[in-house]
Design a protein around this motif. Structure first.
Motif, PDB file in Angstrom:
ATOM      1  N   TRP A   1       0.822  -1.211   0.000  1.00  0.00           N
ATOM      2  CA  TRP A   1       0.000   0.000   0.000  1.00  0.00           C
ATOM      3  C   TRP A   1       0.856   1.260   0.000  1.00  0.00           C
ATOM      4  CZ3 TRP A   1       0.488   3.464   3.976  1.00  0.00           C
ATOM      5  CH2 TRP A   1       1.021   3.011   5.183  1.00  0.00           C
ATOM      6  N   LEU A   2       2.081   1.172   0.519  1.00  0.00           N
ATOM      7  CA  LEU A   2       2.960   2.344   0.571  1.00  0.00           C
ATOM      8  C   LEU A   2       3.289   2.841  -0.832  1.00  0.00           C
ATOM      9  CD1 LEU A   2       5.230   0.834   3.299  1.00  0.00           C
ATOM     10  CD2 LEU A   2       3.998   2.978   3.593  1.00  0.00           C
ATOM     11  N   SER A   3       3.696   1.931  -1.693  1.00  0.00           N
ATOM     12  CA  SER A   3       4.029   2.342  -3.056  1.00  0.00           C
ATOM     13  C   SER A   3       2.781   2.634  -3.876  1.00  0.00           C
ATOM     14  CB  SER A   3       4.884   1.273  -3.745  1.00  0.00           C
ATOM     15  OG  SER A   3       4.222   0.024  -3.759  1.00  0.00           O
ATOM     16  N   THR A   4       1.658   2.004  -3.525  1.00  0.00           N
ATOM     17  CA  THR A   4       0.408   2.288  -4.232  1.00  0.00           C
ATOM     18  C   THR A   4       0.005   3.743  -4.037  1.00  0.00           C
ATOM     19  OG1 THR A   4      -0.298  -0.004  -3.941  1.00  0.00           O
ATOM     20  CG2 THR A   4      -2.001   1.582  -4.522  1.00  0.00           C
ATOM     21  N   ILE A   5       0.231   4.271  -2.848  1.00  0.00           N
ATOM     22  CA  ILE A   5      -0.023   5.695  -2.604  1.00  0.00           C
ATOM     23  C   ILE A   5       0.788   6.550  -3.570  1.00  0.00           C
ATOM     24  CG2 ILE A   5       0.352   7.583  -0.952  1.00  0.00           C
ATOM     25  CD1 ILE A   5      -0.301   5.560   1.274  1.00  0.00           C
ATOM     26  N   ASP A   6       2.060   6.177  -3.775  1.00  0.00           N
ATOM     27  CA  ASP A   6       2.913   6.936  -4.682  1.00  0.00           C
ATOM     28  C   ASP A   6       2.397   6.848  -6.118  1.00  0.00           C
ATOM     29  OD1 ASP A   6       4.607   7.869  -2.716  1.00  0.00           O
ATOM     30  OD2 ASP A   6       6.010   6.204  -2.914  1.00  0.00           O
ATOM     31  N   TYR A   7       1.962   5.668  -6.523  1.00  0.00           N
ATOM     32  CA  TYR A   7       1.388   5.525  -7.871  1.00  0.00           C
ATOM     33  C   TYR A   7       0.195   6.457  -8.038  1.00  0.00           C
ATOM     34  CZ  TYR A   7       3.834   1.555  -9.990  1.00  0.00           C
ATOM     35  OH  TYR A   7       4.770   0.747 -10.591  1.00  0.00           O
ATOM     36  N   TYR A   8      -0.720   6.444  -7.095  1.00  0.00           N
ATOM     37  CA  TYR A   8      -1.930   7.262  -7.205  1.00  0.00           C
ATOM     38  C   TYR A   8      -1.572   8.743  -7.266  1.00  0.00           C
ATOM     39  CZ  TYR A   8      -6.689   8.878  -6.369  1.00  0.00           C
ATOM     40  OH  TYR A   8      -7.912   9.496  -6.490  1.00  0.00           O
ATOM     41  N   ARG A   9      -0.632   9.146  -6.395  1.00  0.00           N
ATOM     42  CA  ARG A   9      -0.217  10.550  -6.357  1.00  0.00           C
ATOM     43  C   ARG A   9       0.484  10.949  -7.652  1.00  0.00           C
ATOM     44  NH1 ARG A   9       4.602  12.404  -5.424  1.00  0.00           N
ATOM     45  NH2 ARG A   9       5.300  10.437  -4.511  1.00  0.00           N
ATOM     46  N   LEU A  10       1.434  10.153  -8.103  1.00  0.00           N
ATOM     47  CA  LEU A  10       2.220  10.499  -9.281  1.00  0.00           C
ATOM     48  C   LEU A  10       1.359  10.555 -10.539  1.00  0.00           C
ATOM     49  CD1 LEU A  10       5.409   8.357  -8.613  1.00  0.00           C
ATOM     50  CD2 LEU A  10       5.378  10.842  -8.905  1.00  0.00           C
ATOM     51  N   ILE A  11       0.495   9.575 -10.717  1.00  0.00           N
ATOM     52  CA  ILE A  11      -0.342   9.543 -11.923  1.00  0.00           C
ATOM     53  C   ILE A  11      -1.244  10.766 -11.972  1.00  0.00           C
ATOM     54  CG2 ILE A  11      -2.236   8.319 -13.055  1.00  0.00           C
ATOM     55  CD1 ILE A  11      -0.863   5.694 -12.166  1.00  0.00           C
ATOM     56  N   ASN A  12      -1.893  11.062 -10.858  1.00  0.00           N
ATOM     57  CA  ASN A  12      -2.782  12.226 -10.833  1.00  0.00           C
ATOM     58  C   ASN A  12      -2.007  13.532 -10.987  1.00  0.00           C
ATOM     59  OD1 ASN A  12      -5.751  11.570 -10.329  1.00  0.00           O
ATOM     60  ND2 ASN A  12      -4.729  10.229  -8.863  1.00  0.00           N
ATOM     61  N   GLN A  13      -0.851  13.615 -10.370  1.00  0.00           N
ATOM     62  CA  GLN A  13      -0.023  14.818 -10.452  1.00  0.00           C
ATOM     63  C   GLN A  13       0.436  15.070 -11.884  1.00  0.00           C
ATOM     64  OE1 GLN A  13       3.984  14.827  -8.465  1.00  0.00           O
ATOM     65  NE2 GLN A  13       2.987  16.373  -7.188  1.00  0.00           N
ATOM     66  N   LYS A  14       0.844  14.006 -12.572  1.00  0.00           N
ATOM     67  CA  LYS A  14       1.312  14.138 -13.943  1.00  0.00           C
ATOM     68  C   LYS A  14       0.181  14.539 -14.881  1.00  0.00           C
ATOM     69  CE  LYS A  14       5.118  10.856 -13.343  1.00  0.00           C
ATOM     70  NZ  LYS A  14       6.232  11.735 -13.718  1.00  0.00           N
ATOM     71  N   VAL A  15      -1.006  13.970 -14.695  1.00  0.00           N
ATOM     72  CA  VAL A  15      -2.161  14.353 -15.517  1.00  0.00           C
ATOM     73  C   VAL A  15      -2.492  15.824 -15.280  1.00  0.00           C
ATOM     74  CG1 VAL A  15      -4.647  14.023 -15.844  1.00  0.00           C
ATOM     75  CG2 VAL A  15      -3.135  12.041 -15.712  1.00  0.00           C
ATOM     76  N   SER A  16      -2.482  16.241 -14.019  1.00  0.00           N
ATOM     77  CA  SER A  16      -2.773  17.635 -13.689  1.00  0.00           C
ATOM     78  C   SER A  16      -1.755  18.581 -14.316  1.00  0.00           C
ATOM     79  CB  SER A  16      -2.791  17.812 -12.172  1.00  0.00           C
ATOM     80  OG  SER A  16      -3.010  19.159 -11.817  1.00  0.00           O
ATOM     81  N   ASP A  17      -0.476  18.207 -14.246  1.00  0.00           N
ATOM     82  CA  ASP A  17       0.576  19.053 -14.809  1.00  0.00           C
ATOM     83  C   ASP A  17       0.431  19.190 -16.328  1.00  0.00           C
ATOM     84  OD1 ASP A  17       1.640  19.371 -12.299  1.00  0.00           O
ATOM     85  OD2 ASP A  17       3.259  17.912 -12.575  1.00  0.00           O
ATOM     86  N   LEU A  18       0.039  18.103 -16.977  1.00  0.00           N
ATOM     87  CA  LEU A  18      -0.062  18.116 -18.429  1.00  0.00           C
ATOM     88  C   LEU A  18      -1.320  18.822 -18.935  1.00  0.00           C
ATOM     89  CD1 LEU A  18       1.180  14.497 -19.174  1.00  0.00           C
ATOM     90  CD2 LEU A  18       2.284  16.596 -19.939  1.00  0.00           C
ATOM     91  N   LEU A  19      -2.432  18.635 -18.236  1.00  0.00           N
ATOM     92  CA  LEU A  19      -3.704  19.156 -18.719  1.00  0.00           C
ATOM     93  C   LEU A  19      -4.144  20.445 -18.021  1.00  0.00           C
ATOM     94  CD1 LEU A  19      -5.808  15.882 -19.143  1.00  0.00           C
ATOM     95  CD2 LEU A  19      -4.328  17.032 -20.809  1.00  0.00           C
ATOM     96  N   GLY A  20      -3.605  20.705 -16.825  1.00  0.00           N
ATOM     97  CA  GLY A  20      -3.972  21.917 -16.101  1.00  0.00           C
ATOM     98  C   GLY A  20      -5.385  21.866 -15.541  1.00  0.00           C
ATOM     99  N   GLY A  21      -5.830  22.997 -15.069  1.00  0.00           N
ATOM    100  CA  GLY A  21      -7.172  23.098 -14.503  1.00  0.00           C
ATOM    101  C   GLY A  21      -7.366  22.145 -13.336  1.00  0.00           C
ATOM    102  N   LEU A  22      -8.542  21.536 -13.290  1.00  0.00           N
ATOM    103  CA  LEU A  22      -8.863  20.574 -12.240  1.00  0.00           C
ATOM    104  C   LEU A  22      -8.769  19.138 -12.746  1.00  0.00           C
ATOM    105  CD1 LEU A  22     -11.923  22.378 -10.591  1.00  0.00           C
ATOM    106  CD2 LEU A  22      -9.556  22.293  -9.759  1.00  0.00           C
ATOM    107  N   ASN A  23      -8.006  18.952 -13.806  1.00  0.00           N
ATOM    108  CA  ASN A  23      -7.890  17.617 -14.388  1.00  0.00           C
ATOM    109  C   ASN A  23      -7.132  16.665 -13.474  1.00  0.00           C
ATOM    110  OD1 ASN A  23      -8.976  17.514 -17.270  1.00  0.00           O
ATOM    111  ND2 ASN A  23      -7.830  19.449 -17.274  1.00  0.00           N
ATOM    112  N   SER A  24      -7.616  15.437 -13.411  1.00  0.00           N
ATOM    113  CA  SER A  24      -6.940  14.347 -12.707  1.00  0.00           C
ATOM    114  C   SER A  24      -7.209  13.063 -13.479  1.00  0.00           C
ATOM    115  CB  SER A  24      -7.436  14.238 -11.261  1.00  0.00           C
ATOM    116  OG  SER A  24      -8.840  14.030 -11.220  1.00  0.00           O
ATOM    117  N   ALA A  25      -6.562  11.991 -13.073  1.00  0.00           N
ATOM    118  CA  ALA A  25      -6.653  10.731 -13.813  1.00  0.00           C
ATOM    119  C   ALA A  25      -7.965  10.004 -13.529  1.00  0.00           C
ATOM    120  CB  ALA A  25      -5.475   9.838 -13.446  1.00  0.00           C
TER     121      ALA A  25
END
Length: 230
Positions: A12-36
């Motif tokens: 579960w520790l690394s799963t938290i990182d996956y969830y955070r990183l994926i959503n963070q990268k989508v937000s950075d690329l698309l902007g606004g309130l976008n998430s995965a």
């Protein structure tokens, strides 16, 4: 945007990182309130402890296949194992689903090849270091792989299941990891693959004199690229 089906809980520790990183990268690329768009199936790792002997993976394979099929049925467009070791059965899982499985070793091989590195140290569970599923993806890119000796492989494996997977990160363990890494650098490793998704929590780039490859971050980036069609 495609929907990612994450199989997590390993740990579960690394799963938290996956969830955070994926959503963070989508937000950075698309902007606004976008998430995965994510479907997450998080397992009880105690019931999914991976045997070192590949001949003993039969029941575990069936469990992972069933979960991947559930995620596909629920609307996932691609499957992401939130760990390195389960990719030992990635081909078997892929054969039993109709959507792509985004392979962590393939993503790592592409990243390392892009850096023009030809010899790397691979650290992970004994399964990851000893079985061919990760090494084969690197070999396809003409990348040579070094792994620690038997005693050090066992030490790393034990540290994952007895400490890191439980959220225990000590200076003593970090010191031993760095000693192992330095030994592989002395043997010619031009980079180090942190091939367990808990390792980047313990080992940072500043701890190594050669480039480190964080498979969690690399895999998350590959998942986002798939989801966004980029």
């Amino acid at each position: 945007m495609k929907t990612l089906g994450l199989i997590g809980g390993t740990t579960w520790l690394s799963t938290i990182d996956y969830y955070r990183l994926i959503n963070q990268k989508v937000s950075d690329l698309l902007g606004g309130l976008n998430s995965a768009q994510i479907l997450l199936y998080s397992v009880n790792f105690e019931d999914f402890r991976p045997p070192v002997n590949p001949d003993e993976w039969g029941e575990l394979s069936k469990k992972f296949i069933a979960i991947a099929q559930q995620l596909e049925k629920a609307g996932a467009d691609g499957i992401v194992f939130c760990a390195n070791t389960p990719h030992m059965i990635a081909d078997e899982v892929q054969q039993n689903i109709g959507i792509p499985l985004i392979h962590i070793a393939e993503a790592a091989a592409n990243e390392i090849s892009g850096r023009h590195i030809k010899k790397v140290a691979l650290l992970g569970t004994r399964i990851t270091m000893e079985q061919p599923f990760f090494k084969n993806k690197l070999a396809q890119k003409q990348i040579e792989v070094l792994v620690p000796g038997e005693a050090d492989r066992q030490y790393l494996h034990n540290a994952i299941f007895e400490e890191l997977g439980k959220g225990i990160f000590t200076a003593e363990t970090k010191g031993r990891f760095i000693t192992i890494i330095n030994g592989l650098i002395e043997q010619g490793a031009e980079g180090v693959i942190l091939g367990c998704t808990e390792f980047p929590i313990l080992i940072k780039q500043e701890d190594c004199s050669v480039p480190t490859f964080d498979t969690t971050e690399i895999h998350a980036s590959a998942a986002v690229k798939f989801a966004l069609g980029k």
